[in-house]
Design an enzyme around this catalytic site. Structure first.
Site, mmCIF file in Angstrom:
data_model
loop_
_atom_site.group_PDB
_atom_site.id
_atom_site.type_symbol
_atom_site.label_atom_id
_atom_site.label_comp_id
_atom_site.label_asym_id
_atom_site.label_seq_id
_atom_site.Cartn_x
_atom_site.Cartn_y
_atom_site.Cartn_z
ATOM 1 C CD GLU A 65 -2.907 -1.264 2.744
ATOM 2 O OE1 GLU A 65 -3.859 -1.844 3.128
ATOM 3 O OE2 GLU A 65 -1.516 -1.318 3.518
ATOM 4 C CB ALA A 148 5.815 -7.493 15.153
ATOM 5 C CG ASP A 170 -0.587 -15.317 18.869
ATOM 6 O OD1 ASP A 170 -0.595 -16.102 17.786
ATOM 7 O OD2 ASP A 170 -0.756 -13.490 18.559
ATOM 8 C CG ASP A 240 -4.915 -4.036 7.984
ATOM 9 O OD1 ASP A 240 -5.066 -5.351 7.543
ATOM 10 O OD2 ASP A 240 -3.817 -3.747 8.389
ATOM 11 C CB SER A 305 -8.150 1.238 14.418
ATOM 12 O OG SER A 305 -6.586 1.681 13.443
#
Length: 377
Positions: A65, A148, A170, A240, A305
């Site tokens: 992107e 991360a 996780d 996202d 977000s």
């Protein structure tokens, strides 16, 4: 018409080690607080930006992107990818760099790494949104996805919102073990309790804030309606891009939903699951007081977000200012320095040899081209 600023000779370059040095000199808590302040300031002048959704090139394994934005004085862009399979070959899932340039002249003032910086600006943005949307008495957060960005999210919420307990889950147990190693006995995490959970449902149980920051490019439903409790705030970070979600559609229907830049979030966020008339509020409207955030203590709020270019604009301004004040980074001659700005050819013009100088002095041809021209004449 604006007049270009004074001529520049070099561009500041910040490597990952340089940004790490900035954090080392300032401390991560102070860096997150400073970055959050810059982000808040820029949200408050939302209308001064020339905005657009990012340009994306999608492939089977990920996305690349470009994220541009500008105000009257400064232009920035970020190059960023998202390739979840990268870790199997020793590469980061997200890799990024960015440029900050002077609008009046177009000169690039800064080239910076943005992989580390993106993790910090994402965490700072999450905290800015949660301060406006979550219940002020929130003390427990579930953190689903321990990759991360997880340490940065945990520490941002600890230092900027007063979160005292983070419940971790996780699907990759090694990711959770990594997070524990990084935060246990870490002065930056002093006073923060870390609780390892065996499922997302267990982690969410009893949480005031739920942060999802997973990497898989799939239409997942990590948070489902049965996990909701009154007053919860959900910080959806991992969804996202098109085809990548984390939140069940019924969770959005049950919540009051907030976004960064609506045209982009409708394409990329968990919002992509909803009809085009599904109501959302842009975060800048809440921060500036134009619209209310949370309506009651029992209301469920959700920040969908996806990451917007303005946040990188803020982050680049911030690291540029700190790098200059701390004298960190190197200057590079990225743009040619020309005695005559209209004569770019001078950079590659062959140097005259002794024989050609002699020929020129005697009026002879200096090269075969000149010889041909003289023959034609």
């Amino acid at each position: 018409m604006t007049t270009p600023t004074s001529p520049r000779k070099n561009t500041l370059f910040l490597s990952p080690q340089d940004v790490a040095a900035i954090v080392g000199r300032s401390g991560l808590a102070a860096t997150l607080q400073g970055m959050a302040a810059y982000i808040s300031q820029d949200f408050l002048r939302w209308k001064s930006f020339d905005k657009s959704a990012r340009l994306a090139a999608h492939s089977q394994d990920g996305v690349i992107e470009l994220m541009p934005i500008a105000d009257a004085d400064t232009y920035t862009f970020k190059y960023v990818n998202g390739h979840p399979k990268n870790t199997a070959v020793g590469l980061s899932t997200v890799m990024a760099f960015g440029v900050l340039a002077d609008v009046a002249s177009g000169f690039p003032l800064l080239i910076s790494e943005l992989t580390l910086t993106t993790a910090m600006r994402t965490a700072a943005t999450s905290a800015v949104a949660a301060r406006a949307l979550a219940r002020p008495d929130s003390r427990v957060m579930a953190l689903i996805g321990n990759g991360a960005q997880s340490e940065f999210q945990a520490l941002a919420f600890h230092h900027l919102l007063g979160i005292e307990e983070v419940r971790l889950f996780d699907v990759d147990a090694q990711a959770t073990a990594k997070l524990l190693r990084n935060l246990q006995n870490n002065p930056e995490a002093a006073g923060l309790r870390l609780v390892v959970c065996t499922s997302a449902a267990e982690a969410v149980r009893g949480a005031d804030i739920v942060t999802t920051v997973t990497a898989d490019k799939t239409n997942a439903t990590i948070i489902t309606p049965d996990m909701l409790t009154p007053g919860m705030h959900i910080n959806g970070v991992g969804g996202d891009c098109p085809g990548k979600t984390e939140i069940h559609a019924d969770v959005l229907r049950a919540a009051k939903v907030f976004v960064e830049y609506e045209p982009q979030t409708r394409i990329e966020g968990d919002l992509q699951q909803m009809d085009t008339d599904f109501a959302v509020t842009e975060l800048w409207q809440v921060l500036s007081g134009h619209k209310p955030g949370r309506d009651s203590a029992a209301q469920i709020t959700l920040f969908d977000s996806v990451g917007f270019a303005m946040e990188d604009f803020s982050a680049l301004r911030y690291v540029h200012d700190l790098a200059q004040s701390l004298a960190i980074g190197a200057t590079i001659p990225l743009i040619p320095e020309l005695a005559d700005p209209k004569d770019l050819y001078q950079l590659i013009k062959p140097a005259a040899t002794a024989s050609t100088k002699a020929q020129q002095a005697s009026g002879g041809a200096t090269n075969p081209v000149h010889a041909v021209l003289e023959a034609v004449a």
